[in-house]
Design an enzyme around this catalytic site. Structure first.
Site, PDB file in Angstrom:
ATOM      1  N   LYS A 103       5.519  -1.852   7.798  1.00 34.93           N
ATOM      2  CA  LYS A 103       6.338  -1.374   7.293  1.00 34.93           C
ATOM      3  C   LYS A 103       7.730  -2.258   7.306  1.00 34.93           C
ATOM      4  O   LYS A 103       8.146  -2.759   8.435  1.00 34.93           O
ATOM      5  CB  LYS A 103       6.823   0.031   7.992  1.00 34.93           C
ATOM      6  N   VAL A 152       5.453  -0.747   2.510  1.00 33.76           N
ATOM      7  CA  VAL A 152       4.259  -0.677   3.641  1.00 33.76           C
ATOM      8  C   VAL A 152       3.145  -1.807   3.015  1.00 33.76           C
ATOM      9  O   VAL A 152       2.908  -1.867   1.849  1.00 33.76           O
ATOM     10  CB  VAL A 152       3.647   0.727   3.864  1.00 33.76           C
ATOM     11  N   ASP A 156      10.105  16.345   9.919  1.00 36.03           N
ATOM     12  CA  ASP A 156       9.673  15.657   8.611  1.00 36.03           C
ATOM     13  C   ASP A 156       8.415  16.084   8.292  1.00 36.03           C
ATOM     14  O   ASP A 156       7.625  15.039   7.798  1.00 36.03           O
ATOM     15  CB  ASP A 156      10.230  14.177   8.450  1.00 36.03           C
ATOM     16  N   ILE A 161       0.731  -1.395   0.153  1.00 33.74           N
ATOM     17  CA  ILE A 161       0.051  -0.129   0.007  1.00 33.74           C
ATOM     18  C   ILE A 161       0.725   1.218   0.068  1.00 33.74           C
ATOM     19  O   ILE A 161       0.059   2.238  -0.017  1.00 33.74           O
ATOM     20  CB  ILE A 161      -1.008   0.007   1.154  1.00 33.74           C
ATOM     21  N   GLY A 162       2.190   1.113  -0.178  1.00 31.30           N
ATOM     22  CA  GLY A 162       3.171   2.386   0.032  1.00 31.30           C
ATOM     23  C   GLY A 162       4.325   1.974  -0.222  1.00 31.30           C
ATOM     24  O   GLY A 162       4.788   0.737  -0.066  1.00 31.30           O
ATOM     25  N   GLU A 163       5.348   2.927  -0.483  1.00 29.05           N
ATOM     26  CA  GLU A 163       6.696   2.659  -0.671  1.00 29.05           C
ATOM     27  C   GLU A 163       7.483   4.150  -0.631  1.00 29.05           C
ATOM     28  O   GLU A 163       6.911   4.941  -1.094  1.00 29.05           O
ATOM     29  CB  GLU A 163       7.147   1.977  -1.999  1.00 29.05           C
ATOM     30  N   GLY A 164       8.612   3.873  -0.131  1.00 30.16           N
ATOM     31  CA  GLY A 164       9.579   5.085   0.031  1.00 30.16           C
ATOM     32  C   GLY A 164      10.858   4.744   0.301  1.00 30.16           C
ATOM     33  O   GLY A 164      11.219   3.400  -0.162  1.00 30.16           O
ATOM     34  N   GLY A 201      11.667   1.691   2.520  1.00 29.39           N
ATOM     35  CA  GLY A 201      11.241   0.411   2.315  1.00 29.39           C
ATOM     36  C   GLY A 201       9.686   0.561   1.573  1.00 29.39           C
ATOM     37  O   GLY A 201       9.402   1.302   1.195  1.00 29.39           O
TER      38      GLY A 201
END
Length: 456
Positions: A139, A119, A239, A111-114, A117
């Site tokens: 995560k 998620v 952040d 459902i996510g990436e950054g 790494g």
């Protein structure tokens, strides 16, 4: 993308840009209790860098008045508070357990990436939880590089201590070793409506109504007030950006990703001196130039987010004409008191916003973006100004109040209906996404079963 900023590339009050590389430091402190053996082992490798926390801070008198009275007299650090509170409240997961929860980290559940790494959405069983399990976000940090480990450790420590409705809740962690090397994972509460970034900038999502935008900004401000004032130890988030503001089913904001968070200065210090880190387009120019970190660094970032909320534009957009690529430079062309000010307002709102309220938000954003950090308001002052702006109506007749405004006969107004309709569309979109993921998962399972060799 989170990076280390190079101060030599900073130019101008609102135009600081630089080259980046990932970096983090952690606060000093004791190891977690023996019952948390995996976390204790993982923490030991960061001990050397954590000892520099007090040594690299400048002590020249207090600059920021937002520190709570308790923090001024307390010498305890976040890791020490974690040992006292968080170590017993977080659940320690096994790596095999999280593999099962995510169907071996299936790409269908990503459902996510950054830079940290990926998620994944998963289901875990918790003591006292639902029989069918609890839906969570997991995560999984990249295995390469030592910086990921430090960010993981910082999140465990900070989120093991903090507790607030506008901060994401950490359920547990996993520190293990496999044939691929050390594995570092975090398990959070699942937040259904993705991020403010998605809803502001992704045209696939219905437009966020004006009053919902202000509610989100106010909730994010409340979360920062808690970090700056609500603990024995002052916490600088470091952040803040739209992609780190998660939105739940009711579009309440929750600050996430505490990998760069730092303890604030002690009572006799004005700032913490650190390697300069942050996200391109959000870091304060004074912080980039000097490495001096204070709560006013968060205030600057909040000012950037306020302009993103007003304009529907990212802080930096390289695909726009050159004069429009840097948001803070572009909005200067349309001063708050000028007739052209409305040119910056998100066109997707189609005029459905408070004109007076929008001007007050822009004025507040400009105060947050003051060149000198001491001229910026505290987050408590920011929240007070936001609350006032939320009460303002304007030429459009749209109320900024988050409660449901009514006409004199007690019937829903046209704006009530429009806001409710937008909320339903957003929730419907989220439901469609869930159904799509469920269908894709079932299809994947059928294909895998069909490809399996027949039993002998």
């Amino acid at each position: 993308m989170r990076r280390e900023l190079n101060p030599s590339y900073c130019s101008g009050e609102m135009g600081c840009f630089g080259r980046f590389r990932s970096k983090i430091r952690t606060g000093k402190g004791k190891r977690a209790p023996a019952a948390r053996s995996n976390l204790s082992t993982a923490s030991s490798s960061a001990a050397a860098t954590s000892q520099s926390h007090s040594q690299d801070s400048s002590a020249t008198g207090r600059q920021d008045g937002s520190r709570s009275s308790g923090s001024a007299s307390s010498a305890r650090t976040i890791p020490e508070l974690y040992e006292e509170r968080g170590a017993s409240s977080l659940h320690e997961f096994g790596l095999r357990e999280l593999h099962a929860a995510t169907n071996d980290f299936s790409r269908l559940l990503k459902i996510g990436e950054g830079g940290f790494g990926s998620v994944y959405k998963g289901v875990v069983r918790l003591p006292g939880g639902p029989v069918g399990g609890t839906v969570v976000a997991i995560k999984r940090l990249n295995t390469s590089g030592h910086q990921g480990h430090k960010q993981w450790l910082a999140e465990v420590h900070f989120l093991g201590v903090v507790e607030h409705p506008n901060l994401v809740r950490l359920i547990g962690y996993c520190a293990a070793r496999s044939e691929r090397g050390p594995q570092r994972l975090l398990v959070y509460e699942f937040i259904a409506n993705k991020t403010l970034d998605d809803h502001l900038f992704n045209r696939a999502y219905p437009v966020l109504p004006w009053d919902v935008r202000l509610e989100i900004a106010f909730g994010a401000a409340e979360g920062l007030i808690y970090l700056h004032e609500g603990l024995e130890v002052q916490v600088i988030y470091r952040d803040l950006k739209a992609s780190n503001i998660l939105l739940d089913e009711e579009f309440r904001p929750k600050l996430s990703d505490f990998g760069l968070a730092r303890e604030g200065p002690s009572a006799d210090q004005t700032h913490v001196s650190t390697a300069v880190m942050g996200t391109y387009g959000y870091a304060a120019p004074d912080y980039i130039a000097t490495g001096h970190l204070t709560t006013k660094s968060d205030v600057w970032s909040f000012g950037v987010v306020l302009y993103e909320i007003l304009t529907g534009r990212r802080s930096v957009e390289k695909n726009r004409p050159k004069k429009e690529q840097r948001l803070l430079e572009w909005v200067k062309q349309y001063p708050v008191e000028s007739k052209q000010f409305s040119m910056i307002i998100d066109t997707r709102l189609e005029g459905r916003y408070s004109r007076e309220g929008a001007r007050e938000i822009a004025k507040l954003a400009n105060r947050c973006l003051a060149k000198r950090s001491r001229d910026r308001p505290t987050m408590r002052e920011v929240a007070k100004s936001l609350k006032q702006a939320m009460q303002l109506g304007g030429e459009s007749g749209v109320s900024g109040n988050s409660s449901t405004p009514r006409d004199v006969h007690g019937k829903p107004t046209a704006d009530d209906i429009a806001v409710a309709s937008a909320r339903r569309r957003m929730l419907h979109l989220a439901a469609l996404g869930e159904n799509r993921n469920s269908f894709a998962k079932r299809r994947f399972m059928f294909m895998r079963a069909a490809a399996a060799p027949p039993p002998t």
